[in-house]
Design a protein around this motif. Structure first.
Motif, PDB file in Angstrom:
ATOM      1  N   ILE A 180       0.822  -1.202   0.000  1.00 30.32           N
ATOM      2  CA  ILE A 180       0.000   0.000   0.000  1.00 30.32           C
ATOM      3  C   ILE A 180       0.860   1.257   0.000  1.00 30.32           C
ATOM      4  CG2 ILE A 180      -2.182  -0.854   0.939  1.00 30.32           C
ATOM      5  CD1 ILE A 180      -1.305  -0.291   3.644  1.00 30.32           C
ATOM      6  N   LEU A 181       2.146   1.102   0.277  1.00 31.91           N
ATOM      7  CA  LEU A 181       3.035   2.262   0.277  1.00 31.91           C
ATOM      8  C   LEU A 181       3.647   2.541  -1.095  1.00 31.91           C
ATOM      9  CD1 LEU A 181       4.845   1.653   3.665  1.00 31.91           C
ATOM     10  CD2 LEU A 181       3.479   3.658   3.080  1.00 31.91           C
ATOM     11  N   LYS A 224       3.178   4.368  -3.444  1.00 34.18           N
ATOM     12  CA  LYS A 224       3.368   5.760  -3.891  1.00 34.18           C
ATOM     13  C   LYS A 224       4.228   6.566  -2.918  1.00 34.18           C
ATOM     14  CE  LYS A 224      -1.106   6.423  -4.690  1.00 34.18           C
ATOM     15  NZ  LYS A 224      -2.368   7.086  -4.989  1.00 34.18           N
ATOM     16  N   ASN A 225       4.628   5.931  -1.827  1.00 34.71           N
ATOM     17  CA  ASN A 225       5.349   6.633  -0.763  1.00 34.71           C
ATOM     18  C   ASN A 225       6.721   5.968  -0.629  1.00 34.71           C
ATOM     19  OD1 ASN A 225       6.374   7.407   1.753  1.00 34.71           O
ATOM     20  ND2 ASN A 225       4.461   7.063   2.858  1.00 34.71           N
ATOM     21  N   HIS A 255      -8.084  16.293   1.910  1.00 36.83           N
ATOM     22  CA  HIS A 255      -7.093  15.286   1.500  1.00 36.83           C
ATOM     23  C   HIS A 255      -7.710  14.024   0.922  1.00 36.83           C
ATOM     24  CE1 HIS A 255      -3.716  17.575   2.905  1.00 36.83           C
ATOM     25  NE2 HIS A 255      -4.254  17.727   4.103  1.00 36.83           N
ATOM     26  N   SER A 265      -9.261  11.493  -2.080  1.00 33.21           N
ATOM     27  CA  SER A 265      -8.509  11.057  -3.259  1.00 33.21           C
ATOM     28  C   SER A 265      -8.709  12.040  -4.410  1.00 33.21           C
ATOM     29  CB  SER A 265      -8.902   9.630  -3.641  1.00 33.21           C
ATOM     30  OG  SER A 265     -10.075   9.614  -4.366  1.00 33.21           O
ATOM     31  N   GLU A 269      -3.192  13.320  -1.263  1.00 37.71           N
ATOM     32  CA  GLU A 269      -4.164  12.371  -0.719  1.00 37.71           C
ATOM     33  C   GLU A 269      -3.590  11.777   0.555  1.00 37.71           C
ATOM     34  OE1 GLU A 269      -4.683   9.293  -3.612  1.00 37.71           O
ATOM     35  OE2 GLU A 269      -5.065  10.737  -5.218  1.00 37.71           O
ATOM     36  N   TYR A 270      -4.297  11.920   1.652  1.00 43.49           N
ATOM     37  CA  TYR A 270      -3.804  11.301   2.887  1.00 43.49           C
ATOM     38  C   TYR A 270      -4.907  10.609   3.654  1.00 43.49           C
ATOM     39  CZ  TYR A 270       0.396  14.038   2.082  1.00 43.49           C
ATOM     40  OH  TYR A 270       1.521  14.561   1.520  1.00 43.49           O
ATOM     41  N   THR A 271      -4.789   9.310   3.783  1.00 43.41           N
ATOM     42  CA  THR A 271      -5.534   8.580   4.795  1.00 43.41           C
ATOM     43  C   THR A 271      -4.443   8.054   5.719  1.00 43.41           C
ATOM     44  OG1 THR A 271      -5.347   6.416   3.762  1.00 43.41           O
ATOM     45  CG2 THR A 271      -7.178   7.810   3.028  1.00 43.41           C
ATOM     46  N   ASP A 300      -1.647   5.964   4.184  1.00 44.77           N
ATOM     47  CA  ASP A 300      -0.687   6.434   3.186  1.00 44.77           C
ATOM     48  C   ASP A 300       0.691   6.737   3.750  1.00 44.77           C
ATOM     49  OD1 ASP A 300      -2.169   6.381   0.694  1.00 44.77           O
ATOM     50  OD2 ASP A 300      -3.510   7.789   1.699  1.00 44.77           O
ATOM     51  N   LEU A 301       0.798   6.801   5.061  1.00 41.29           N
ATOM     52  CA  LEU A 301       2.107   7.084   5.668  1.00 41.29           C
ATOM     53  C   LEU A 301       2.430   6.008   6.697  1.00 41.29           C
ATOM     54  CD1 LEU A 301       1.850  10.947   6.367  1.00 41.29           C
ATOM     55  CD2 LEU A 301       2.793   9.820   4.343  1.00 41.29           C
ATOM     56  N   SER A 339       0.265   2.738   7.725  1.00 38.15           N
ATOM     57  CA  SER A 339       0.377   1.600   6.812  1.00 38.15           C
ATOM     58  C   SER A 339       1.285   0.518   7.363  1.00 38.15           C
ATOM     59  CB  SER A 339       0.856   2.068   5.454  1.00 38.15           C
ATOM     60  OG  SER A 339       2.238   2.055   5.418  1.00 38.15           O
TER      61      SER A 339
END
Lengths: 476, 118
Positions: free
Chosen positions: A160-161, A163-164, B44, B46, B52-54, B57-58, B109
């Protein structure tokens, strides 16, 4: 606990730091993984391990079947068999999103639990196949993946990462031998829900208390799955009873083996049993201790679930279930697709039955989860049939699901079928509680005890029989 | 026998309440997920030009770093049209921000989750 078998304390200390740091943060792969761009990054240094893994049952979903009495030397496994949970993972079942009318995702395919990135396993290795292996699912802390559509309209599993890059690199550096958590990613929620399938492999095992599992608890032996299961060259030991293939033929895994021996008790009355009663029979009094497990699944009875927004099969979930007991000599009969079904005296198709009986000196009494199901059988041929389960969650029509699956699995356009009851014996091997919770003499040797003596081939409770004989002797 | 059970239960109950209440009196009462929806998602979601941040995403480190070092700087001049056009950092109170932060870190994530099908 991984250090149990390590000889020198120095090495042990070194390994301890490696494992401890690996569990929480980036470790020595920080130096080796500069930029993670997919499995190719790992292949630069681990091509050999990847090739070995390619041939494993975890990748192939089929393999040698020395412990199946009716396999006739065929290579079989999840891909070729039909089970009474999600039936068969092939065809449209393999990968893809099924959504309901509101756009809610209902299913993503059976490859959810395949250690690959979406391609079906091929029989011979190739670059594309090696790059399809998902090393991180078993080796990276904090790794998670999801299903994405590719540019050419296919589906694939991706971190899921993706794009990061900074986050991706961090996770791809947290490499360790597989922790319990990593194995549990697939094994604890197989069959469609928490603890649905196995009954004795719950997500609780991530960090259990000793009262729950003496082996895996931090305040017990803190063993990891790999302490018992790791074999050579990415092949795991321990098939259990109901899987078709054996990943490490010739390398059995049992409680006695190298760990406990045959006479682990100080009490002769207990040790006298171990030749005929397997350890799990006394040491697993109940299963499904935290999460209820699926005891019966009926694919012919489909109902709409408002809560889940989908059609679902009829399921009976039970918690703290007492096992059933049967003789088992290490081999099993598994119903093979394309062969006439075998039925027990109740008329139920025996999906899996343990081999052996009282007269078989290699057999012992084991503890089982007995799973019941309802599946279609092809009239005339008498073949067990799969169900296209994933789409069924959306359209809710079991007849259509049977016909779709008959076409993709057997290549049949016209089918005449009937629903039948099925039974599957599944071995129980995990979640051993402390010894004081083991079954006591009267749990078995009493009129309302757990053993069905006649079914097991005894005239009656052998202890009672002996006592009667003894009192007759003294009376004479 | 009966009374002692009752007392034991009462003790247990108060213990549970204390346990829940002591460590994070305010944020435990606040629903981080709801607050995230209310105060962050609007800008933020989609396709958003703001990124875009949920939580997914980090990774946890990135969320921690964001709240420690970047949030104030990057959101002090951003006006929130759905909340009276005030700067984001004034719209969200400290306790609410803590609850949002806890939610984001907990669901980052690299948080673990077993996989399942249908």
């Amino acid at each position: 606990m991984r250090l149990m078998y390590v000889a020198t304390p120095v090495l042990a200390a070194l390994l301890a730091t490696a494992v401890a740091s690996g569990a929480s943060q980036e470790n020595r792969h920080k130096r080796w993984v500069k930029e993670y761009t997919g499995t190719e990054t790992c292949l630069k240094c681990h091509e050999e391990e990847a090739e070995a893994f390619f041939h494993s049952q975890h990748y192939q979903w089929r393999g040698e079947t020395p412990a199946m009495v009716n396999s006739d030397g065929q290579k079989l496994g999840k891909l070729t068999m039909i089970n009474d949970f999600c039936t068969n993972p092939g065809g449209a079942q393999w990968i893809g999103k099924v959504t309901n009318d509101d756009g809610k995702v209902l299913a993503k395919g059976c490859s959810t639990c395949h250690a690959g990135l979406g391609l079906l396993p091929a029989e011979t290795p190739s670059r594309v196949q090696l790059e399809n292996i998902d090393c991180l699912i078993c080796h990276a802390n904090g790794y998670r993946r999801d299903l994405y559509a590719t540019e050419d309209g296919e589906w694939e599993w991706r971190p899921i990462l993706w794009k990061n890059q900074e986050g991706m690199n961090s996770v791809a550096r947290r490499i360790t031998v597989p922790t319990r958590t990593m194995c549990l990613r697939c094994h604890s929620a197989s069959g469609g829900g928490p603890n649905y399938k196995r009954g004795d492999i719950e997500y609780t095992l991530k960090e259990p208390d000793r009262s729950f599992d003496v082996h895996m608890a931090a305040n017990g032996k803190d063993m990891w799955c790999v302490d018992c299961h790791a074999g050579d060259a990415h092949r795991v030991k321990g098939r259990g009873v109901d899987l078709a293939a054996t990943d490490s033929p010739g390398h059995d895994l049992s409680c006695s083996g190298s760990c406990h021996g045959e006479t682990p008790h100080d009490v002769p009355a207990l040790d006298n049993h171990t030749e005929r009663v397997y350890c799990t029979t006394c040491h697993i009094p109940v299963f499904a201790k935290d999460e209820p497990t699926d005891m019966r699944r009926d694919w012919s009875t489909i109902t709409w679930s408002e809560e889940k927004g989908k059609y679902t099969y009829d399921v009976t979930l039970e918690q703290n279930v007492e096992p059933v007991y049967a003789w088992y000599n290490g081999s099993s009969y598994n119903q093979i697709p394309g062969q006439p079904v075998r039925r027990n005296t109740d008329g139920a198709v025996t999906m899996v039955t343990p081999d052996g009986d009282r007269a078989d000196p290699a057999a012992r009494i084991y503890a089982f989860k007995l799973h019941r199901g309802v599946l279609p059988v092809l009239k005339g041929k008498d073949w067990i049939m799969p169900v296209a389960t994933e789409e069924l969650y959306h359209h809710g029509d079991p007849d259509r699901a049977v016909r779709d699956a008959a076409k993709s699995f057997y290549g049949l356009d016209q089918v005449d079928y009937e629903w039948t009851d099925t039974v599957r014996y599944m071995g129980l091997f995990h979640e051993i509680p402390p010894a004081e919770d083991a079954l006591q003499c009267l749990d078995c040797h009493s009129p309302d005890g757990r053993m069905d003596w006649q079914a097991l081939g005894y005239d009656g409770d052998p202890l009672a029989t002996r006592r009667t004989a003894a009192s007759k002797d003294s009376g004479r | 026998m009966k009374t002692s059970t009752t007392i034991a239960l009462a003790c247990l109950a108060s213990f549970v309440i204390l346990c829940l209440a002591v460590p994070a009196p305010s944020s435990a009462a606040l629903d981080g997920q709801e607050l995230y929806k209310e105060y962050c998602k609007g800008c933020h979601a989609s396709g958003s030009p703001n990124g875009e941040y949920t939580p997914l995403d980090l990774i946890q480190d990135q969320w921690t770093r964001f709240f420690d070092r970047k949030y104030e700087r990057t959101h002090k001049d951003v006006l929130d049209a759905s909340h009276g056009n005030r700067p984001v950092i004034e719209v969200i109170g400290p306790e609410e921000l803590q609850a949002i932060r806890d939610f984001a870190v907990e669901h980052a994530s690299d948080s673990e989750n077993p996989m399942t099908c249908g």
